[in-house]
Every structure is written in C-alpha cells, then in structure tokens.
Motif scaffolding. Structure first.
Motif, short mmCIF file in Angstrom:
data_model
loop_
_atom_site.label_atom_id
_atom_site.label_comp_id
_atom_site.label_asym_id
_atom_site.label_seq_id
_atom_site.Cartn_x
_atom_site.Cartn_y
_atom_site.Cartn_z
N VAL A 126 68.75 58.01 22.70
CA VAL A 126 67.44 58.06 22.40
C VAL A 126 66.70 57.33 23.21
CG1 VAL A 126 66.02 57.52 20.38
CG2 VAL A 126 68.28 58.38 19.99
N PRO A 127 65.61 57.73 23.87
CA PRO A 127 64.65 56.87 24.68
C PRO A 127 64.22 55.41 24.06
CG PRO A 127 63.69 59.15 24.56
CD PRO A 127 64.95 58.95 23.51
N GLU A 183 62.29 61.57 19.57
CA GLU A 183 61.47 60.78 20.35
C GLU A 183 60.50 59.94 19.98
OE1 GLU A 183 62.66 63.86 20.78
OE2 GLU A 183 64.01 64.03 22.49
#
Length: 490
Positions: A96-97, A258
């Motif tokens: 996950v960013p 995101e």
C-alpha cells in the motif's frame, strides 16, 4: 525462489485432504474452509500452487464443478489468483502506498458531539401525499415470520429458567452468542468463538460504542474514513458521537484503498459485501490491499455487513473478518433480514478492543431484551431463520426484476446499478446541464413517489442519481412507481 514450493500438490496429497472426512453435502464449503485455514495458518504460503481442478476432483471423487466453485470463491476473497501458465496460486500480500507525511485529519482534535437538532434523521417520515415509498433500507416487513417467531417464543417461555430473565451477561445471552457464532461461521466465514460475539441493538449502536471506545483511549482520536458515496445515516451517526469523518472515493471495484491510505485516517467504515448505495462488491485485489493497509498502518476496518444475506446471483463473498480477525471489527443485524424493530445485532471486535466494547455496552443499557435474544437463538439453531431468508430472497428477486424491467421501459436513459444483491438499486442519470438529483427527487415526491437523491449520500460532488428501495412494495406497485418516475423525469 524455491521452485519446489511452487509445484502443485497432486490430488489427496494436497493438505492431506480425505474424502471420508468431508461432509456428504456442502463439499465446496468444506474445501474452501480447509484452504482458507491453511492460508491463515501459513501452511500455504504466497505463491503456493493449488492442484488442477480435474486432478483434485478425481482424487476426492467429486465433480470438477465442486472444485472450480471452491477456487472461484477463494478468488473472490482475494486469497488466490489465477495466473496464465501457472494455474491458481495463493495470493501474495499487496503493498500500500505510504501516505504523505503531512498533517492529516487523524491528528485533528476531536469535535464536540453535535446537538440533536443538527443531525438529520433518515429515513424521514413519509411526506403527506406520498403513496409509493421507495426509500432504501426499508425491508419487507410484511414477510416477517410471525408463525415461526410465535412457535419459537412459546418454546422459549416453556423452557427459560428464572435466571434467564435476569440482567445477565452484557455481551448477550450465551445461547444467542453460540447460535450467532455458528451461523456467522457457516454463512459469512467468520472466525469467532461465542465468547467473542457481543449482542447489540443494531449497527447504529455498534457505531456509538466504537465512538465511545475510541474517544476514551490514550492519544489523538482517529478520524474515520467513510465511503463516498456512502451511507449518510452512518456518517451522521459518527459525527454525532464526536468522530471526524473523511470521505474516500468508491469506484466500480469498491473503496479506493490508495486514497484511503493517503487520508491518514486510522479507522475505515466500509460495506464491502454490498456497498451502499452503489451495490459494488469489494474486488479481490482491493480486499488484499485493504487488509495490507490495516496491517502495515495499524488501521482498523469496521465491516458493516450490509445486505450480505440478500444475494441473488451467487453465494455472498465471505466477510473480511475471516481473513484478518485482529484488524477487522465486524458488525451486522437482523434489521434487513427480519425487522429493524427487533433492535438486535452483533459485533465481533478484535481482541484489543473487545473488553472496552463490552464495558461500553454494559454502561449503555445493561444489554438487549432477553426474550427476543432467546427467540432469535431458537430460530437460528432450528434452521427457521435460514428458511425465512430463502423465502424472502425469492420475493425480493421478483420485485427487483419488476423494477429493472420497468426502468428499461420508462427510463431508458438511466443506467441501473447494484442489481445483484440487496434491497435497493441505483439509477445513474445522464449528466446534463442543470441536472440536480435533489430537484428530481422533489418532483418525484410531488408525484407521490419517495426516493433518495444520490447527492444525499455524497460528500463530494458527483454524477446525479436516484436510490430506489424495492423491498417494501409488491411488483405491481413498484411498476406503478417507476411509471410515475418516467413521466416526471422524462
């Protein structure tokens, strides 16, 4: 990479499956549960290959369709993926960013609870002159199983002890918690013992209890990410109890993870099985990304299992909680399956929150009415509840079909969404200059038809739409309602 770990195990060697241990019925569910447990326990690592469906079916002495359906269900959960040339393999974790290191809503001071008059009450009373109420969230109350409830109530009154009628355990009556744990395990894939289930007065009370728990814990009170569009009632409830909310967009695959990670919110309230109001099911890749966010960011997913029991095209996708009990707080109720007036629901909280939730439940009202709990336990244990749900699904499917056919005839420019499950559908309208869905809903109301404008359930602007509930009216009245909508909106 150790290539031997990727080789598929042939037939019965796979997880040491034995046909004589499998049930005579429900072989697909048994196979899904065995694989799901092996993944959760680490016996099947990411990248491990599942056997070919033909091979495993032959070794188990079953039809190939049994294994194909099991692999499909696991793919829907995001536990496995089909890869060209590699067959079906266990899915790996998704990254996950990292959210930007900037002040986020999660660090803002908690707002004071709103005054009661500032919170809109939904659904509002039916306005005068409205004779066709298509408000979403209203179940088929005429289908309430009165005879089965009466039989169960008589059985309860004949056998209940004097102690059963006391204040009892604030978590709920042990008999109901045991029945719920068993039912949720087989119908929703939950991993919870009876002692981990807390009986509450519906999802609304779950949100109240969670807000109280979060506000009394050390450190800043986390903001709650909410779906946009999403339930206005849930959003208003969280704000009333003093929690800040942050909108996160929803697209055709569910919540955008995101965007959720970028908010900095510590809690996310989601409806993954049947998103309200779009009807989208959270896609397998999004499920994996969401649970990765919860693990890596220490986040909490609040899973409102909205309308999960009303699925018309296939078995419902299992609940998120079964894949991450330590990161998901699961909640549901009988409001859509039986009746909201019963005020009965349940919550399964992660271990680090459970005691605080129980303490808040006890402080709220000491517990739910015991006779209603025991009657529901009787219905669950005896199978009457599931028989009722099967009957209701058949009724609702016929009503849904009537609405969809009428929309195609009288509102041909509208796009119908969310038809595979639930008790409502979404009409997305052509975006023309000056189109305002609140104005369109007002015109419908003047014609005697009550619907929700999609903008009621949005935080940010978006395309216009109308949300139509179809559970509470018979097919003929639904066709009449859509015919009127066609005249006033066309």
């Amino acid at each position: 990479m150790d290539r031997s770990a990727q080789a598929p195990a042939e037939g019965a060697d796979f997880l040491q499956l034995r046909r004589d241990e499998a049930p005579l019925q429900g072989l697909t569910t048994w196979l899904v549960e065995r694989v799901r447990s092996a993944v959760a326990e680490g016996r099947l690592a990411p990248g491990a290959a599942l056997p070919a469906t033909r091979v495993l079916a032959r070794e188990l002495g079953s039809s190939r369709g049994v294994v194909v359906e099991a692999w499909r269900r696991l793919a829907d959960e995001g536990l496995v993926v089909a890869r060209t040339g590699s067959g079906t393999v266990v899915a790996g974790p998704m990254a996950v960013p990292t959210p930007p290191r900037a002040p986020s809503p999660a660090l803002r001071p908690v707002p004071a609870p709103l005054p009661a008059g500032a919170v809109p009450r939904l659904p509002a009373p039916v306005p005068e002159g409205v004779d066709l109420d298509l408000s979403p969230g209203v179940p088929d109350l005429a289908a309430f199983p009165r005879a089965a409830w009466l039989r169960a109530e008589r059985a309860v009154l004949a056998t209940a002890s004097a102690a059963d009628l006391g204040y009892g355990d604030p978590r709920g009556h042990p008999r109901l918690r045991a029945a719920l744990a068993a039912w949720l395990a087989r119908s929703r894939g939950l991993r919870a013992a009876p002692d981990e289930v807390v009986v509450v007065a519906g999802v609304a009370q779950t949100l109240m209890l969670l807000a109280q728990v979060l506000r009394t814990r050390p450190g800043p009170v986390p903001a709650v990410a909410v779906e946009d569009p999403g339930s206005r009632g849930a959003r208003d409830s969280l704000r009333y109890w003093g929690l800040d909310t942050v909108p996160v967009p929803v697209d055709g695959h569910g919540v955008v993870v995101e965007a959720l990670a970028a908010t900095g919110a510590g809690v996310a309230l989601l409806t993954p099985a049947h998103q309200f109001p779009t009807g989208v099911v959270l896609a397998p890749a999004r499920r994996r990304a969401l649970l990765a966010w919860a693990r890596e960011a220490g986040g909490l997913v609040v899973e409102d299992d909205y309308d999960a029991e009303h699925r018309y095209d296939r078995a419902p996708v299992p609940a998120l909680q079964g894949g991450a009990p330590g990161s998901v707080l699961y909640t549901g109720s009988v409001s859509k399956g039986l009746a909201p007036g019963l005020r009965l629901g349940w919550v399964v909280a992660p271990e680090h929150l459970r005691d605080d939730v129980v303490a808040a439940r006890h402080a709220a009202d000491l517990g739910s009415p015991v006779l209603a709990q025991l009657v529901l336990a009787e219905l669950l244990a005896g199978g009457a509840h599931e028989r009722h749900l099967r009957r209701v699904r058949a009724r609702q499917r016929a009503r849904r079909d009537a609405v969809v056919a009428a929309v195609r005839e009288h509102l041909p420019d509208a796009r119908v969404e969310g038809v595979a499950a639930g008790l409502h559908l979404l009409l997305t309208l052509p975006q023309r200059p000056g189109t305002d869905d609140a104005v369109l809903a007002a015109r419908a109301r003047d014609a005697g038809v009550l619907v929700h404008p999609l903008s009621w359930h949005r935080v940010r602007p978006g395309p216009p739409g109308l949300v139509l509930g179809y559970a509470a009216l018979p097919p003929g009245r639904l066709v009449e309602a859509v015919t009127r909508l066609g005249r006033v909106l066309g």
